[in-house]
Design a protein around this motif. Structure first.
Motif, mmCIF file in Angstrom:
data_model
loop_
_atom_site.group_PDB
_atom_site.id
_atom_site.type_symbol
_atom_site.label_atom_id
_atom_site.label_comp_id
_atom_site.label_asym_id
_atom_site.label_seq_id
_atom_site.Cartn_x
_atom_site.Cartn_y
_atom_site.Cartn_z
ATOM 1 N N ALA A 192 0.817 -1.223 0.000
ATOM 2 C CA ALA A 192 0.000 0.000 0.000
ATOM 3 C C ALA A 192 0.847 1.269 0.000
ATOM 4 N N GLY A 193 2.033 1.207 0.592
ATOM 5 C CA GLY A 193 2.874 2.401 0.667
ATOM 6 C C GLY A 193 3.336 2.919 -0.680
ATOM 7 N N ARG A 194 3.294 2.094 -1.718
ATOM 8 C CA ARG A 194 3.674 2.553 -3.060
ATOM 9 C C ARG A 194 2.627 3.475 -3.647
ATOM 10 N N PHE A 195 1.420 3.423 -3.117
ATOM 11 C CA PHE A 195 0.312 4.193 -3.680
ATOM 12 C C PHE A 195 -0.222 5.264 -2.721
ATOM 13 N N TRP A 196 -0.142 4.988 -1.429
ATOM 14 C CA TRP A 196 -0.647 5.925 -0.412
ATOM 15 C C TRP A 196 0.444 5.995 0.652
ATOM 16 N N GLY A 197 1.360 6.933 0.480
ATOM 17 C CA GLY A 197 2.528 6.995 1.341
ATOM 18 C C GLY A 197 2.245 7.559 2.723
ATOM 19 N N ARG A 198 3.174 7.328 3.610
ATOM 20 C CA ARG A 198 3.075 7.837 4.974
ATOM 21 C C ARG A 198 3.029 9.364 4.962
ATOM 22 N N ASN A 199 2.014 9.928 5.572
ATOM 23 C CA ASN A 199 1.829 11.380 5.683
ATOM 24 C C ASN A 199 1.772 12.086 4.334
ATOM 25 N N SER A 200 1.438 11.359 3.294
ATOM 26 C CA SER A 200 1.365 11.954 1.959
ATOM 27 C C SER A 200 -0.078 12.274 1.591
ATOM 28 N N PRO A 201 -0.327 13.458 0.984
ATOM 29 C CA PRO A 201 -1.680 13.773 0.525
ATOM 30 C C PRO A 201 -2.037 13.083 -0.790
ATOM 31 N N LEU A 202 -1.036 12.483 -1.453
ATOM 32 C CA LEU A 202 -1.248 11.909 -2.780
ATOM 33 C C LEU A 202 -1.632 10.447 -2.696
ATOM 34 N N ARG A 203 -2.725 10.096 -3.383
ATOM 35 C CA ARG A 203 -3.112 8.703 -3.574
ATOM 36 C C ARG A 203 -2.910 8.392 -5.052
ATOM 37 N N ARG A 204 -1.973 7.536 -5.354
ATOM 38 C CA ARG A 204 -1.673 7.215 -6.748
ATOM 39 C C ARG A 204 -2.621 6.138 -7.266
ATOM 40 N N ALA A 205 -2.961 6.229 -8.528
ATOM 41 C CA ALA A 205 -3.815 5.215 -9.144
ATOM 42 C C ALA A 205 -3.039 3.910 -9.278
ATOM 43 N N GLY A 206 -3.720 2.800 -9.113
ATOM 44 C CA GLY A 206 -3.082 1.500 -9.248
ATOM 45 C C GLY A 206 -3.808 0.450 -8.451
ATOM 46 N N GLN A 207 -3.181 -0.697 -8.309
ATOM 47 C CA GLN A 207 -3.802 -1.819 -7.603
ATOM 48 C C GLN A 207 -2.872 -2.307 -6.490
ATOM 49 N N ILE A 208 -3.304 -2.109 -5.262
ATOM 50 C CA ILE A 208 -2.572 -2.610 -4.108
ATOM 51 C C ILE A 208 -2.711 -4.131 -4.046
ATOM 52 N N GLN A 209 -1.604 -4.799 -3.787
ATOM 53 C CA GLN A 209 -1.613 -6.254 -3.640
ATOM 54 C C GLN A 209 -1.510 -6.610 -2.155
ATOM 55 N N VAL A 210 -2.442 -7.431 -1.682
ATOM 56 C CA VAL A 210 -2.465 -7.859 -0.278
ATOM 57 C C VAL A 210 -2.335 -9.379 -0.237
ATOM 58 N N HIS A 211 -1.426 -9.874 0.588
ATOM 59 C CA HIS A 211 -1.231 -11.324 0.724
ATOM 60 C C HIS A 211 -1.461 -11.732 2.171
ATOM 61 N N VAL A 212 -2.407 -12.657 2.362
ATOM 62 C CA VAL A 212 -2.700 -13.217 3.682
ATOM 63 C C VAL A 212 -2.046 -14.595 3.750
ATOM 64 N N GLY A 213 -1.166 -14.779 4.714
ATOM 65 C CA GLY A 213 -0.400 -16.017 4.776
ATOM 66 C C GLY A 213 -1.054 -17.108 5.594
#
Length: 248
Positions: A192-213
């Motif tokens: 998620a940090g590649r698209f919605w960074g820490r303390n960043s106002p910018l949300r970049r378009a794209g697809q967050i990948q989530v993996h549940v182990g």
């Protein structure tokens, strides 16, 4: 705060998304306080609906989608979730897949107007990081209580948000809780940090990948062994995610 890149469309969508969050958070918190007499479950459903609004509106306004892998790995009972922490996104998104849940979080967050009020109503485990011994015992005692009530406990083992490509020190508090409560640990990795960074106002378009182990067993094991296994699984997935181009 320095933020590079971002298309005009992403900046416009991000501004609209921030505005939506700022307008709805106080309203949701105030209405949430009115639900207090109705009991925890109804209060939980109402307040966490705000999280779903934030996640889904990021999709509509910013083009920020997501894909989840491994949901079949979830145990059929509440357990401890140890997740990578990169942004505000996963804090809210995890509500969809591990419910009802409670967070282990900084006590200072409870003092934020409106947002902190809503958090308090969800009965999190709020700790003072400076009092480490007390905080650890608090996590174990309150976390065991929450698990016995059927609530998942979400722990960010690095303790704070870590930028993409970096790794913090994994703490063993989540594993200690799982061992004490007799439940497994479910590891979660994401980018998620590649698209919605820490303390960043910018949300970049794209697809967050989530993996549940797969659940990590805790019976008869030390907290260090469990934490090491969880860390190895999460960081291996992170290396894979960071080696790929960001999905758009």
């Amino acid at each position: 705060m320095k933020v590079k890149g971002g298309t005009p469309r992403e900046w416009v969508g991000s501004a609209l998304h921030l505005g939506l969050m700022a307008l709805t958070a106080p309203l949701w918190a105030i209405l949430g306080m009115l639900t207090y007499p109705l009991g925890y479950r109804l209060r939980y459903r109402f307040l966490t609906a705000w999280g779903r609004l934030v996640i889904e509106s990021a999709r509509w306004l910013c083009g920020l989608d997501y894909r989840v892998h491994g949901l079949e790995n979830r145990p059929d009972h509440a357990a401890v979730v140890m997740a990578k922490h990169q942004s505000a996104w996963e804090t809210l998104a995890l509500l969809q897949w591990f419910s009802p849940q409670t967070w282990v979080l900084k006590e200072s967050l409870m003092r934020i107007p409106f947002f902190g009020w809503g958090l308090r109503l969800l009965e999190p485990i709020a700790i003072d990081r400076k009092a480490r011994g007390t905080a650890r015992q608090q996590v174990i005692e309150q976390g065991t209580d929450r698990l016995q009530r059927g609530r998942w406990v979400v722990v960010f083992p690095e303790g704070t948000r870590v930028p993409p490509g970096q790794k913090g020190r994994y703490r063993s508090g989540g594993a200690q809780l799982a061992i004490r409560a007799g439940v497994p640990v479910v590891p979660v990795a994401h980018n998620a940090g590649r698209f919605w960074g820490r303390n960043s106002p910018l949300r970049r378009a794209g697809q967050i990948q989530v993996h549940v182990g797969p659940p990590v067993a805790t019976e008869g094991r030390s907290a260090e062994e469990v934490t090491t296994e969880v860390e190895a699984w999460i960081e291996a997935r992170m290396a894979e995610l960071e080696s790929r181009p960001a999905a758009r």
